[in-house]
Design an enzyme around this catalytic site. Structure first.
Site, mmCIF file in Angstrom:
data_model
loop_
_atom_site.group_PDB
_atom_site.id
_atom_site.type_symbol
_atom_site.label_atom_id
_atom_site.label_comp_id
_atom_site.label_asym_id
_atom_site.label_seq_id
_atom_site.Cartn_x
_atom_site.Cartn_y
_atom_site.Cartn_z
ATOM 1 C CG ASP A 1 -2.069 0.956 1.098
ATOM 2 O OD1 ASP A 1 -2.446 1.290 -0.051
ATOM 3 O OD2 ASP A 1 -2.596 1.391 2.140
ATOM 4 N N GLY A 2 0.329 2.316 -0.616
ATOM 5 C CA GLY A 2 0.983 3.625 -0.565
ATOM 6 C C GLY A 2 1.507 4.131 -1.902
ATOM 7 N NE ARG B 1 -1.353 6.584 1.265
ATOM 8 C CZ ARG B 1 -1.235 5.690 2.233
ATOM 9 N NH1 ARG B 1 -0.882 6.055 3.447
ATOM 10 N NH2 ARG B 1 -1.463 4.411 1.975
ATOM 11 C CG HIS C 1 -0.568 2.259 -9.376
ATOM 12 N ND1 HIS C 1 -0.718 1.869 -8.069
ATOM 13 C CD2 HIS C 1 -1.677 3.004 -9.668
ATOM 14 C CE1 HIS C 1 -1.875 2.331 -7.595
ATOM 15 N NE2 HIS C 1 -2.463 3.040 -8.554
ATOM 16 C CB SER D 1 -8.642 -5.341 -3.049
ATOM 17 O OG SER D 1 -9.295 -4.098 -3.242
ATOM 18 C CB THR D 2 -13.070 -7.906 -4.531
ATOM 19 O OG1 THR D 2 -12.858 -7.862 -3.117
ATOM 20 C CG2 THR D 2 -12.781 -9.310 -5.018
ATOM 21 N NE ARG E 1 -7.799 2.111 -5.351
ATOM 22 C CZ ARG E 1 -6.600 2.158 -4.840
ATOM 23 N NH1 ARG E 1 -5.570 2.499 -5.597
ATOM 24 N NH2 ARG E 1 -6.382 1.865 -3.575
ATOM 25 C CG LEU F 1 9.448 -17.032 -4.052
ATOM 26 C CD1 LEU F 1 9.430 -17.161 -2.527
ATOM 27 C CD2 LEU F 1 9.815 -15.600 -4.441
ATOM 28 N NE ARG G 1 -7.792 0.504 5.570
ATOM 29 C CZ ARG G 1 -7.625 1.800 5.813
ATOM 30 N NH1 ARG G 1 -7.755 2.269 7.040
ATOM 31 N NH2 ARG G 1 -7.314 2.633 4.835
ATOM 32 C CB SER H 1 -7.602 -3.831 2.934
ATOM 33 O OG SER H 1 -7.327 -2.623 3.616
ATOM 34 C CD GLU I 1 3.663 -13.768 15.296
ATOM 35 O OE1 GLU I 1 3.454 -12.671 15.845
ATOM 36 O OE2 GLU I 1 3.320 -14.855 15.790
HETATM 37 C C1 IPE Z 1 -5.279 -2.738 -0.158
HETATM 38 O O1 IPE Z 1 -4.990 -1.387 -0.307
HETATM 39 C C2 IPE Z 1 -5.283 -3.413 -1.503
HETATM 40 C C3 IPE Z 1 -3.987 -3.530 -2.156
HETATM 41 C C4 IPE Z 1 -2.839 -3.168 -1.665
HETATM 42 C C5 IPE Z 1 -4.011 -4.126 -3.457
HETATM 43 P P1 IPE Z 1 -6.167 -0.308 -0.422
HETATM 44 O O2 IPE Z 1 -5.514 1.008 -0.577
HETATM 45 O O3 IPE Z 1 -7.123 -0.707 -1.475
HETATM 46 O O4 IPE Z 1 -6.879 -0.463 0.987
HETATM 47 P P2 IPE Z 1 -7.799 0.546 1.806
HETATM 48 O O5 IPE Z 1 -8.835 1.086 0.860
HETATM 49 O O6 IPE Z 1 -6.900 1.621 2.317
HETATM 50 O O7 IPE Z 1 -8.350 -0.281 2.920
HETATM 51 C C1 IPE Z 2 -1.670 0.216 -3.351
HETATM 52 O O1 IPE Z 2 -1.432 1.577 -3.370
HETATM 53 C C2 IPE Z 2 -1.834 -0.343 -4.747
HETATM 54 C C3 IPE Z 2 -3.214 -0.714 -5.080
HETATM 55 C C4 IPE Z 2 -4.223 -0.731 -4.265
HETATM 56 C C5 IPE Z 2 -3.452 -1.103 -6.461
HETATM 57 P P1 IPE Z 2 -2.627 2.614 -3.369
HETATM 58 O O2 IPE Z 2 -3.013 2.889 -4.783
HETATM 59 O O3 IPE Z 2 -3.731 2.169 -2.495
HETATM 60 O O4 IPE Z 2 -1.915 3.880 -2.765
HETATM 61 P P2 IPE Z 2 -2.463 4.857 -1.641
HETATM 62 O O5 IPE Z 2 -2.823 4.001 -0.465
HETATM 63 O O6 IPE Z 2 -3.666 5.544 -2.212
HETATM 64 O O7 IPE Z 2 -1.330 5.771 -1.358
HETATM 65 MG MG MG Z 3 -4.110 2.385 -0.502
#
Ligand code: IPE
Ligand code: IPE
Ligand code: MG
Length: 226
Positions: A13-14, A17, A30, A59-60, A65, A125, A179, A181, A192
């Site tokens: 995630d992130g 941002r 991405h 994710s589902t 988005r 792997l 979380r 998610s 863990e």
């Molecule tokens: C979780 O991240 C899904 C993936 C990393 C693919 P999200 O950015 O979609 O999760 P939420 O919306 O913050 O819970």
């Molecule tokens: C995770 O990064 C990648 C996917 C969910 C595809 P995000 O796109 O959720 O990035 P943030 O959380 O909005 O920064």
């Molecule tokens: Mg995110």
């Protein structure tokens, strides 16, 4: 005996941002994130203890988005898999998709299935990519797949019918949120959990190494006593 990080799962995630912090569009995050997937997969494939790396890529719920971002992610995935095939083969990495890919375009489904087939004899792997994955969706599909009267269904039958059959040892989420998610809710029952503020595009194998060494010192009791 120190814990073994046999199965590592990561919520990557992130990305958005990371890009926005640089005044760039979310999709740039991405793109950079896909490079990090290769670095982390290389590290895990060189680490003899790690047998499976399961990465949350889409994710589902991510289909909520904007269409432009979703389309970009689908194209990036197809490009990534095509480009990375020699990487998988050279590193003896078996690729597997988990999630409901039937919602993807026929073209993308074909790339995913071809990558699975081309790498199926790799013995190092296993890299699982969670694509249109949601734990609830996975459980629902698993239950529908079991061909037994409900009263005879055992935990092992459910586990065997899931897309991801292996329990998670170490689950990491980057990006600062605490979380799950909808990720691997069944398989992470005794994982863990590690949360880091590092945004996925900044995550390094050095940080993963340090998380693994912290993981090794934890007393895992699985409900028992030591
Ligand atoms: C979780 O991240 C899904 C993936 C990393 C693919 P999200 O950015 O979609 O999760 P939420 O919306 O913050 O819970
Ligand atoms: C995770 O990064 C990648 C996917 C969910 C595809 P995000 O796109 O959720 O990035 P943030 O959380 O909005 O920064
Ligand atoms: Mg995110």
């Amino acid at each position: 005996m120190p814990n073994k990080a046999n199965h590592i799962a990561i919520i990557m995630d992130g990305n958005g941002r990371w890009a926005q912090n640089r005044g760039r569009q979310r999709i740039a995050g991405h793109e950079r994130g896909a490079e990090v997937v290769r670095d982390i997969t290389t590290f895990c494939s060189d680490h003899k203890e790690v047998k499976q790396l399961t990465l949350y890529a889409f994710s589902t719920e991510n289909s909520k988005r904007p269409a432009l971002e979703v389309d970009f992610l689908m194209k990036l995935l197809g490009k990534y898999l095509k480009r990375e095939l020699p990487f998988y083969l050279n590193n003896n990495v078996k690729f597997k998709a988990i999630g409901d890919i039937s919602k993807f375009s026929k073209k993308l489904q074909k790339i995913i299935v071809t990558t699975e087939q081309e790498t199926k004899s790799c013995t190092g792997l296993t890299q699982s990519l969670a694509l249109n994955y949601g734990s609830r969706n996975e459980l629902m599909r698993a239950v529908n797949r079991i061909d037994k009267p409900c009263s005879e269904v055992k935990e092992a039958d459910i586990a065997a019918a899931l897309d991801c059959k292996k329990d998670v040892d170490l689950l990491i989420r980057t990006g600062g949120d605490h979380r799950l998610s909808n990720y691997l809710l069944w398989q992470a029952a005794y994982a863990e959990l590690f949360f880091t503020d590092t945004l996925w595009p900044d995550f390094t194998s050095g940080e993963l190494e340090s998380i693994i060494s912290d993981f090794k010192t934890i007393e895992r009791r699985f409900g028992g006593v030591k």
